[in-house]
Design a protein around this motif. Structure first.
Motif, PDB file in Angstrom:
ATOM      1  N   ALA A   1      -2.288   8.116  -5.691  1.00 37.74           N
ATOM      2  CA  ALA A   1      -1.951   8.325  -4.141  1.00 37.74           C
ATOM      3  C   ALA A   1      -2.839   7.459  -3.169  1.00 37.74           C
ATOM      4  N   ILE A   2      -4.143   7.368  -3.624  1.00 43.53           N
ATOM      5  CA  ILE A   2      -5.180   6.610  -2.941  1.00 43.53           C
ATOM      6  C   ILE A   2      -4.647   5.011  -2.960  1.00 43.53           C
ATOM      7  N   THR A   3      -4.265   4.616  -4.288  1.00 44.13           N
ATOM      8  CA  THR A   3      -3.856   3.374  -4.307  1.00 44.13           C
ATOM      9  C   THR A   3      -2.572   3.078  -3.640  1.00 44.13           C
ATOM     10  N   ASP A   4      -1.694   4.079  -3.557  1.00 44.76           N
ATOM     11  CA  ASP A   4      -0.624   3.916  -2.723  1.00 44.76           C
ATOM     12  C   ASP A   4      -0.630   3.862  -1.172  1.00 44.76           C
ATOM     13  N   VAL A   5      -1.540   4.594  -0.688  1.00 42.69           N
ATOM     14  CA  VAL A   5      -2.105   4.517   0.695  1.00 42.69           C
ATOM     15  C   VAL A   5      -2.860   3.015   0.883  1.00 42.69           C
ATOM     16  N   LEU A   6      -3.542   2.437   0.208  1.00 39.46           N
ATOM     17  CA  LEU A   6      -4.047   1.261   0.182  1.00 39.46           C
ATOM     18  C   LEU A   6      -3.332   0.302   0.173  1.00 39.46           C
ATOM     19  N   GLN A   7      -2.135   0.324  -0.635  1.00 34.01           N
ATOM     20  CA  GLN A   7      -1.357  -0.704  -0.872  1.00 34.01           C
ATOM     21  C   GLN A   7      -0.352  -0.875   0.175  1.00 34.01           C
ATOM     22  N   THR A   8       0.330   0.358   0.866  1.00 32.21           N
ATOM     23  CA  THR A   8       1.202   0.331   2.011  1.00 32.21           C
ATOM     24  C   THR A   8       0.394  -0.316   3.186  1.00 32.21           C
ATOM     25  N   THR A   9      -0.933   0.111   3.382  1.00 34.29           N
ATOM     26  CA  THR A   9      -1.524  -0.233   4.554  1.00 34.29           C
ATOM     27  C   THR A   9      -2.133  -1.623   4.517  1.00 34.29           C
ATOM     28  N   SER A  10      -2.175  -2.262   3.437  1.00 34.37           N
ATOM     29  CA  SER A  10      -2.400  -3.834   3.225  1.00 34.37           C
ATOM     30  C   SER A  10      -1.302  -4.419   3.655  1.00 34.37           C
ATOM     31  N   ILE A  11      -0.152  -4.016   3.753  1.00 36.62           N
ATOM     32  CA  ILE A  11       0.978  -4.879   4.003  1.00 36.62           C
ATOM     33  C   ILE A  11       1.536  -4.537   5.434  1.00 36.62           C
ATOM     34  N   LEU A  12       1.857  -3.269   5.685  1.00 38.14           N
ATOM     35  CA  LEU A  12       2.828  -2.875   6.676  1.00 38.14           C
ATOM     36  C   LEU A  12       2.040  -2.931   8.081  1.00 38.14           C
ATOM     37  N   PRO A  13       0.843  -2.844   8.457  1.00 39.43           N
ATOM     38  CA  PRO A  13       0.406  -3.036   9.782  1.00 39.43           C
ATOM     39  C   PRO A  13       0.461  -4.807  10.109  1.00 39.43           C
ATOM     40  N   LYS A  14       0.603  -5.595   9.408  1.00 36.61           N
ATOM     41  CA  LYS A  14       0.842  -7.011   9.782  1.00 36.61           C
ATOM     42  C   LYS A  14       1.955  -7.230  10.085  1.00 36.61           C
ATOM     43  N   THR A  15       2.965  -6.613   8.972  1.00 29.33           N
ATOM     44  CA  THR A  15       4.425  -6.849   8.741  1.00 29.33           C
ATOM     45  C   THR A  15       5.036  -6.462  10.112  1.00 29.33           C
ATOM     46  N   LEU A  16       4.753  -5.221  10.649  1.00 32.30           N
ATOM     47  CA  LEU A  16       4.862  -4.442  11.871  1.00 32.30           C
ATOM     48  C   LEU A  16       4.615  -5.273  13.070  1.00 32.30           C
ATOM     49  N   SER A  17       3.544  -5.915  13.009  1.00 31.83           N
ATOM     50  CA  SER A  17       2.939  -6.608  14.072  1.00 31.83           C
ATOM     51  C   SER A  17       3.683  -7.907  14.373  1.00 31.83           C
ATOM     52  N   ILE A  18       4.112  -8.446  13.275  1.00 30.26           N
ATOM     53  CA  ILE A  18       5.138  -9.629  13.153  1.00 30.26           C
ATOM     54  C   ILE A  18       6.613  -9.421  13.892  1.00 30.26           C
ATOM     55  N   PHE A  19       7.205  -8.089  13.389  1.00 31.96           N
ATOM     56  CA  PHE A  19       8.331  -7.712  13.908  1.00 31.96           C
ATOM     57  C   PHE A  19       8.382  -7.376  15.189  1.00 31.96           C
ATOM     58  N   TRP A  20       7.301  -6.715  15.770  1.00 31.96           N
ATOM     59  CA  TRP A  20       7.045  -5.960  17.276  1.00 31.96           C
ATOM     60  C   TRP A  20       6.644  -7.166  18.132  1.00 31.96           C
TER      61      TRP A  20
ATOM     62  N   SER B   1       2.342 -27.885   4.644  1.00 31.32           N
ATOM     63  CA  SER B   1       2.641 -27.022   5.627  1.00 31.32           C
ATOM     64  C   SER B   1       1.621 -25.768   5.599  1.00 31.32           C
ATOM     65  N   ASN B   2       1.507 -25.064   6.836  1.00 29.71           N
ATOM     66  CA  ASN B   2       0.520 -23.901   6.675  1.00 29.71           C
ATOM     67  C   ASN B   2       1.512 -22.713   6.929  1.00 29.71           C
ATOM     68  N   ILE B   3       2.756 -22.889   6.748  1.00 28.93           N
ATOM     69  CA  ILE B   3       3.946 -21.975   7.184  1.00 28.93           C
ATOM     70  C   ILE B   3       4.187 -21.117   5.700  1.00 28.93           C
ATOM     71  N   ILE B   4       4.106 -19.945   5.956  1.00 32.04           N
ATOM     72  CA  ILE B   4       4.442 -18.834   4.824  1.00 32.04           C
ATOM     73  C   ILE B   4       5.718 -18.180   5.157  1.00 32.04           C
ATOM     74  N   PRO B   5       6.813 -18.582   4.464  1.00 29.43           N
ATOM     75  CA  PRO B   5       8.132 -17.853   4.841  1.00 29.43           C
ATOM     76  C   PRO B   5       8.114 -16.306   4.238  1.00 29.43           C
ATOM     77  N   HIS B   6       7.311 -15.314   4.623  1.00 35.10           N
ATOM     78  CA  HIS B   6       7.135 -14.067   3.904  1.00 35.10           C
ATOM     79  C   HIS B   6       6.598 -13.349   5.213  1.00 35.10           C
ATOM     80  N   THR B   7       6.506 -11.807   4.710  1.00 28.73           N
ATOM     81  CA  THR B   7       6.042 -10.918   5.897  1.00 28.73           C
ATOM     82  C   THR B   7       4.502 -10.641   5.205  1.00 28.73           C
ATOM     83  N   HIS B   8       4.005 -11.338   4.430  1.00 32.21           N
ATOM     84  CA  HIS B   8       2.687 -11.306   4.002  1.00 32.21           C
ATOM     85  C   HIS B   8       2.322 -12.139   2.757  1.00 32.21           C
ATOM     86  N   CYS B   9       1.108 -12.505   2.460  1.00 27.81           N
ATOM     87  CA  CYS B   9       0.561 -13.437   1.656  1.00 27.81           C
ATOM     88  C   CYS B   9       1.003 -13.091   0.212  1.00 27.81           C
ATOM     89  N   ASP B  10       1.878 -13.726  -0.142  1.00 27.97           N
ATOM     90  CA  ASP B  10       2.324 -13.465  -1.303  1.00 27.97           C
ATOM     91  C   ASP B  10       1.678 -13.287  -2.444  1.00 27.97           C
TER      92      ASP B  10
END
Length: 296
Positions: free
Chosen positions: A87-106, A191-200
């Motif tokens: 559960a701890i690894t799941d929380v850390l994994q989602t938190t490492s991705i989603l906040p930045k992804t949502l900041s891109i979307f919003w 290029s310094n452009i990454i065509p993704h929601t996170h550093c893949d």
């Protein structure tokens, strides 16, 4: 003749027109630009709705698991300790991705610092390795409980569980550690452009189940291990599709690859607490008691 140094091209997945228009001659960029889901920029706000819902459910489910196991002393057993680690690894994994992804979307906040990008890349690759180790440890716990139940409590004591957890963490951390350092040392170009929601682990459990002598005991044990088998499948199937879409899907649209990668990283943390909450009787009973007490 002067030899041209080999460099990493972060924009190699971009369409040629986009890549050429953003070409630059640099070796160590200070920031990268994350595009989100290329080709679906107009739908970023709509895409963010299921992503945000998945994040909220994953956090709620995993924190609920942690709360119930911490509160109920009857659940202070190896299987539930390993479940808390997962559960701890799941929380850390989602938190490492989603906040930045949502900041891109919003907010269209696409810039990410070079060091932050490498750190995110390290976490994204490190945590699934840790999670796979935890699943193997859970399989081993069930194997001992099925095949040698009298020695289970004596074999998997709290210090042993702690050592297994430490070994799993070190395995994931050390195995992935060289990659960000190697990536930092290489020059970058184009290029310094990454065509993704996170550093893949499946075989251990099945072997124990089918080695039981009677059909009733096999069915009973299969129901006991059903949650573990479901979590393994939930983790492996999205990962397989993500791998295949990148390796053999040359004509697959780029936004499909990006979405598949996000599903691979977000679905297991979302479904793991649901699977264990529904499939594990002790957790299900404690959860029902918790809501019943609050309702009265």
């Amino acid at each position: 003749m002067q030899e041209t140094p080999l460099c990493l091209r972060v924009g190699h997945l971009l369409p040629s027109s986009m890549s050429d228009s953003n070409t630059t001659d640099f070796t160590n960029p200070s920031t990268f630009i994350l595009l989100g889901v290329p080709g679906l920029e107009a739908g970023h706000v709509w895409i963010s709705i299921p992503f945000c819902a998945m994040y909220a459910i994953a956090l709620l489910g995993n924190f609920t698991i942690l709360f119930i196991v911490k509160r109920e002393t009857s659940l202070h057993e190896p299987m539930y300790y390993f479940l808390c680690m997962l559960a701890i690894t799941d929380v850390l994994q989602t938190t490492s991705i989603l906040p930045k992804t949502l900041s891109i979307f919003w907010f269209n906040s696409r810039e990410i610092d070079f060091s932050a990008c490498l750190t995110q890349m390290y976490i994204i690759h490190c945590l699934p390795v840790m999670a796979s180790g935890i699943v193997v440890a859970m399989a081993f716990d069930r194997y001992v409980a099925i095949c040698d139940p009298l020695r289970h409590s004596a074999s998997l004591t709290n210090p042993v569980v702690a050592k297994i957890g430490l070994a799993v963490g070190l395995r994931g951390g050390v195995l992935i550690l060289p990659f960000p350092f190697l990536a930092r040392q290489r020059p970058y170009c184009r290029s310094n452009i990454i065509p993704h929601t996170h550093c893949d682990h499946l075989a251990v459990i099945l072997r124990a189940i089918f080695s039981l002598p009677t059909k009733d005991s096999r069915l009973k044990t299969f129901r006991t291990c059903g949650s573990h088998l479901c979590v393994i499948l939930v983790s492996c199937i999205p990962a397989l599709f993500s791998f295949l879409s990148h390796r053999i899907g040359q004509n697959v649209p780029l936004h499909f690859n990006v979405l598949m990668t996000n599903i691979y990283l977000l679905v297991p943390p979302l479904l793991s607490p649901i699977i264990y909450g529904v499939g594990t009787k002790h957790i299900r009973d404690r959860l029902l008691q918790l809501f019943t007490c609050k309702g009265t």
